[in-house]
Design an enzyme around this catalytic site. Structure first.
Site, PDB file in Angstrom:
ATOM      1  CG  ASN A   1      -4.812 -10.648  -3.744  1.00  0.00           C
ATOM      2  OD1 ASN A   1      -3.662 -11.092  -3.773  1.00  0.00           O
ATOM      3  ND2 ASN A   1      -5.229  -9.682  -4.570  1.00  0.00           N
TER       4      ASN A   1
ATOM      5  CE  LYS B   1      -4.675  -6.464  -2.848  1.00  0.00           C
ATOM      6  NZ  LYS B   1      -5.275  -5.130  -2.896  1.00  0.00           N
TER       7      LYS B   1
ATOM      8  CG  HIS C   1      -6.163  -7.612  -8.399  1.00  0.00           C
ATOM      9  ND1 HIS C   1      -5.778  -6.305  -8.168  1.00  0.00           N
ATOM     10  CD2 HIS C   1      -6.816  -8.009  -7.284  1.00  0.00           C
ATOM     11  CE1 HIS C   1      -6.180  -5.943  -6.954  1.00  0.00           C
ATOM     12  NE2 HIS C   1      -6.813  -6.955  -6.404  1.00  0.00           N
TER      13      HIS C   1
ATOM     14  CD  GLU D   1      -3.715  -4.053  -5.934  1.00  0.00           C
ATOM     15  OE1 GLU D   1      -3.104  -5.105  -5.675  1.00  0.00           O
ATOM     16  OE2 GLU D   1      -4.460  -3.470  -5.107  1.00  0.00           O
TER      17      GLU D   1
ATOM     18  CD  GLU E   1     -10.769  -7.290  -5.755  1.00  0.00           C
ATOM     19  OE1 GLU E   1     -10.683  -7.595  -4.573  1.00  0.00           O
ATOM     20  OE2 GLU E   1      -9.778  -7.166  -6.494  1.00  0.00           O
TER      21      GLU E   1
ATOM     22  N   GLY F   1      -8.156  -1.025  -0.751  1.00  0.00           N
ATOM     23  CA  GLY F   1      -7.133  -0.446   0.114  1.00  0.00           C
ATOM     24  C   GLY F   1      -7.451   0.951   0.610  1.00  0.00           C
TER      25      GLY F   1
ATOM     26  CB  SER G   1     -12.266  -1.307   2.105  1.00  0.00           C
ATOM     27  OG  SER G   1     -11.193  -0.563   1.558  1.00  0.00           O
TER      28      SER G   1
END
Ligand code: 13P
Length: 266
Positions: A14, A16, A100, A102, A177, A183, A222
């Site tokens: 991904n 991003k 997701h 985010e 996730e 991250g 991660s």
């Protein structure tokens, strides 16, 4: 009893909000070369919309599929800046990431919107990668399982019988996730992730046993070459959704090699 089926592992990148035409060209060509001999694992890259055309040009005919990171909840109309599932499908995409964290954060994507996006993707023949994951706060409050259950039920409840059949034939993917792992450099432990993946599979089994057996549940957060072996060795971790490690050909290739070796029983 769920979880006895052997599922082919899937490693997805991904990107991003990263990329440039020149940089992508290098990365995609390198990955195409590096992964071409890896025959026991499936690969995909989810690109920013504007690079889907480039992805299609550079990945067609390789063993790397591609997809988008989002899709509009609308089909067409006066929705400035939105990109529909049908448009994405025109670029040869196989996958679309739905929900997701985010996108969920700040309530950009509510439960209802995510459910609609899921159906739009399925209707256009795209395989959704449906993301779930709890925040640190939710985990600390002992609510992690409850949150995952809610997010999963949002998916399952959105699927009427027709959509369920489509989800099966397109081989829908779920990604666990944990938000705190994304991250942060702090991945979930293999045992933590395995427990969640089993929970996810069990929840899906309450709706459809066959789907629960076939669905690939990816871990994301991660995931790197350093932890990929331990994570991907777990029975119910069917692959990975990589952010940072998908931006570097070497890093992604290392994870791909580990997955392929595991699939060969090495
Ligand atoms: P990182 O691999 O950078 O933690 O990102 C994970 C992720 O969000 C993939 O969708």
């Amino acid at each position: 009893m769920v979880g006895m089926t052997k599922r082919r592992k899937l490693i997805v990148g991904n990107w991003k909000l990263h990329g440039s035409i020149a940089g992508n060209q290098q990365l995609l060509q390198q990955l195409r070369l590096n992964l071409q001999a890896l025959d026991a694992v499936d690969f995909a890259l989810c690109l920013p919309y504007v690079y889907l055309f480039q992805g299609q040009q550079l990945l067609a005919g390789s063993n790397i599929l591609w997809g988008s990171q989002n899709v509009s909840q609308y089909d067409e109309g006066a929705y400035t800046s939105c990109i529909s599932a049908a448009m994405i499908a025109e670029f040869g995409c196989s996958y679309v990431i739905v929900g997701h964290s985010e996108r969920r954060l700040l309530r950009l994507d509510s439960y209802d919107i995510i459910a609609t996006k899921l159906l739009r993707a399925l209707a256009s023949g795209l395989t959704p990668i449906y993301c779930v994951g709890e925040t640190q706060q939710e985990r600390d409050a002992g609510m992690a399982e409850e949150v995952i259950q809610q997010q999963l039920l949002n998916m399952l409840n959105a699927l009427d019988d027709d959509a369920l059949e489509r989800a099966k034939s397109l081989n829908i993917v779920v990604a666990y996730e944990p938000v705190w792992a994304i991250g942060s450099g702090q991945h979930a432990s293999p045992q933590q992730a395995q427990l969640m993946h089993v929970l996810i599979r069990q929840l899906i089994a309450t709706r459809d046993h066959a789907l629960a057996q076939q669905v690939r549940i990816l871990y994301g957060g991660s995931l790197t070459a350093d932890n990929a072996h331990d994570m991907l060795s777990m029975h119910d971790i069917d692959g990975g959704l990589l952010g940072r490690s998908s931006l570097d050909a070497q890093a992604f290739t290392k994870v791909a090699l580990i997955a392929n070796a595991l699939a060969h029983g090495e």
